[in-house]
Design a protein around this motif. Structure first.
Motif, PDB file in Angstrom:
ATOM      1  N   ASP A 237      -5.066  -3.242   2.089  1.00  0.00           N
ATOM      2  CA  ASP A 237      -3.828  -3.496   1.558  1.00  0.00           C
ATOM      3  C   ASP A 237      -3.694  -4.236   0.291  1.00  0.00           C
ATOM      4  O   ASP A 237      -2.834  -3.943  -0.629  1.00  0.00           O
ATOM      5  N   VAL A 324       3.759  -4.766  -0.630  1.00  0.00           N
ATOM      6  CA  VAL A 324       2.784  -5.211  -0.989  1.00  0.00           C
ATOM      7  C   VAL A 324       2.564  -5.334  -2.380  1.00  0.00           C
ATOM      8  O   VAL A 324       2.129  -6.190  -3.138  1.00  0.00           O
ATOM      9  N   GLU A 353      -0.428 -11.676   4.109  1.00  0.00           N
ATOM     10  CA  GLU A 353      -0.533 -10.614   2.944  1.00  0.00           C
ATOM     11  C   GLU A 353       0.043 -11.466   1.848  1.00  0.00           C
ATOM     12  O   GLU A 353      -0.703 -11.086   0.698  1.00  0.00           O
TER      13      GLU A 353
END
Length: 432
Positions: A237, A324, A353
């Motif tokens: 990701d 993202v 993240e």
């Protein structure tokens, strides 16, 4: 030929569910086969999700077995009574002056009639179905993931009927120690029942997983055999983790990515930004406050009635991959937690993240929280309490000046421990 041990993961949240609740076991299911475990997902056939994200379907491993049974939930009825009840699915509430009589009634019903939560009607049929399924398929381990904490009652009943079954109770959030628990307007008997059920889960589960260090410590004090495995980030990701930040916005962009509810509203941050916009023309000319996710309408309304109005970019709810991308294009990332000391152990999943982007993070929550520990270890930002004001303003001004000079720092110190693959390896080690 590889011989895998089988693990059944009982989870309410599974794609196309959106939000942070789905990520943890979706990623464990992705990486556990590398360590000798075959995951089998048990999830509702007809769930009532607060958020959906169709993009996550493509992340489900192609060969994974998914077992589904029907669930009955009273949320449709609740939403007819009051549209704001839709928030309850995600543990959100109107608070203080924002509470109408309908909200107060709905919260009281939710806390006292559905114990531990409104998914409790799935427990009995699931136990009946799974008792047979586990025997027929020679399952080695069962995991229950909550909230909703009703799912732990499935594990509790299975453990009582099948004592040799290894049961892992995964607490993505605490049960009675979660901040909104005190807002449920519980009667004394209801509170007693919640705590009794929680205690039974702690004492009967072979292992209780916590997502933070402080939660694991608190669970152990309550009689659980608790281990901390945090949430994390997936390298696949984090597309710019080795770059110098990827494409960024043309202006100094503070971004909040995710769900923001009234109980985690950083009013001191909004005040600091409002002051900067009103007193610093250079800052005002180069500043954007970006939201990507579900922002409480009352918070948004308050911001739009301030000097920040012309600086707000509200993208609404985005798919995970798009979210993202928005993280990576930001200058500074905002994360918030509940303000009370009981929430020191909550580590919002998106912090990992955020870490993977290398961007600096400005965090709000109780002092000496686990989030603060992580930010200090990784040198990835600064943690503030909700009472800090001038220090928040000074930090933002410092980051703004670094942005103007093209000197914003990118951090990736000691973050490999939070990769989803490494966390799956850690989980596999305790499953044996």
């Amino acid at each position: 030929m590889n011989v895998y041990k089988k693990i059944v993961i009982i989870t309410y949240y599974w794609p196309p569910a959106g939000g942070p609740g789905v990520q943890r076991w979706l990623k464990f299911a992705k990486y556990l086969p590398e360590y000798g475990w075959e995951p089998i997902i048990y999830t509702p056939e007809n769930p009532s999700y607060p958020l959906t994200d169709e993009s996550l379907i493509k992340e489900v491993p192609e060969d994974i077995e998914i077992v589904k049974t029907k669930i009955w939930e009273p949320y449709q009825l609740a939403e007819k009574l009051n549209k704001s009840n839709k928030k309850f699915k995600a543990g959100q509430f109107d608070v203080g002056k924002n509470q109408s009589w309908k909200s107060r009634l709905s919260i009281w019903v939710r806390g006292n009639f559905f114990i531990p939560d409104a998914r409790v009607f799935w427990v009995k049929p699931s136990v009946k179905f799974l008792e047979k399924y586990l025997k027929e398929n020679k399952i080695d381990v069962v995991v229950t993931s909550g909230p909703p904490h009703s799912l732990h009652l499935i594990g509790l009943n299975l453990k009582k009927q099948l004592p040799d079954l290894k049961w892992i109770a995964d607490f993505r959030d605490p049960w009675t120690e979660i901040s909104y628990y005190k807002h449920l307007k519980l009667t004394r008997n209801s509170d007693k029942k919640h705590r009794k059920l929680e205690s039974e889960v702690f004492k009967n589960a072979d292992i209780t997983l916590a997502t933070s260090y402080i939660d694991a410590e608190n669970f152990r004090k309550s009689g659980a055999n608790a281990v901390c495995i945090t949430n994390g980030f997936d390298e696949t990701d984090a597309r710019t983790k080795t770059s110098n930040g990827g494409a960024t916005e043309e202006k100094f962009t503070l971004s909040y990515i995710g769900v923001l509810e009234q109980l985690r509203n950083p009013e001191n941050l909004w005040q600091a930004l409002n002051d900067l916009v009103e007193t610093n023309s250079d800052f005002a000319g180069n500043f954007i406050l970006k939201f990507a996710g579900r922002i409480d309408d009352k918070i948004l309304s308050s911001l739009e009635n301030s000097a920040l109005k012309s600086h707000i970019l509200n993208l609404g709810y985005l798919s995970h991959d798009k979210a993202v991308e928005e993280m990576e294009k930001s200058s500074l990332l905002i994360i918030t937690n509940f303000p009370n000391d009981a929430s020191k152990g909550i580590i919002p999943g998106k912090i990992f993240e955020y870490l993977a982007t290398g961007k600096q993070i400005i965090s709000f929550g109780p002092r000496e929280a686990d989030v603060s520990t992580i930010l200090n270890e990784t040198k990835a930002g600064k943690h503030f309490s909700y009472h800090d004001a001038e220090t928040v303003k000074a930090f933002i001004l410092k980051e703004f000046q670094l942005w103007k000079n093209g000197e914003l720092t990118k951090n990736s110190q000691d973050i490999a421990q939070f990769s989803r693959r490494n966390l799956a390896k850690q989980l596999a080690g305790i499953l044996e």
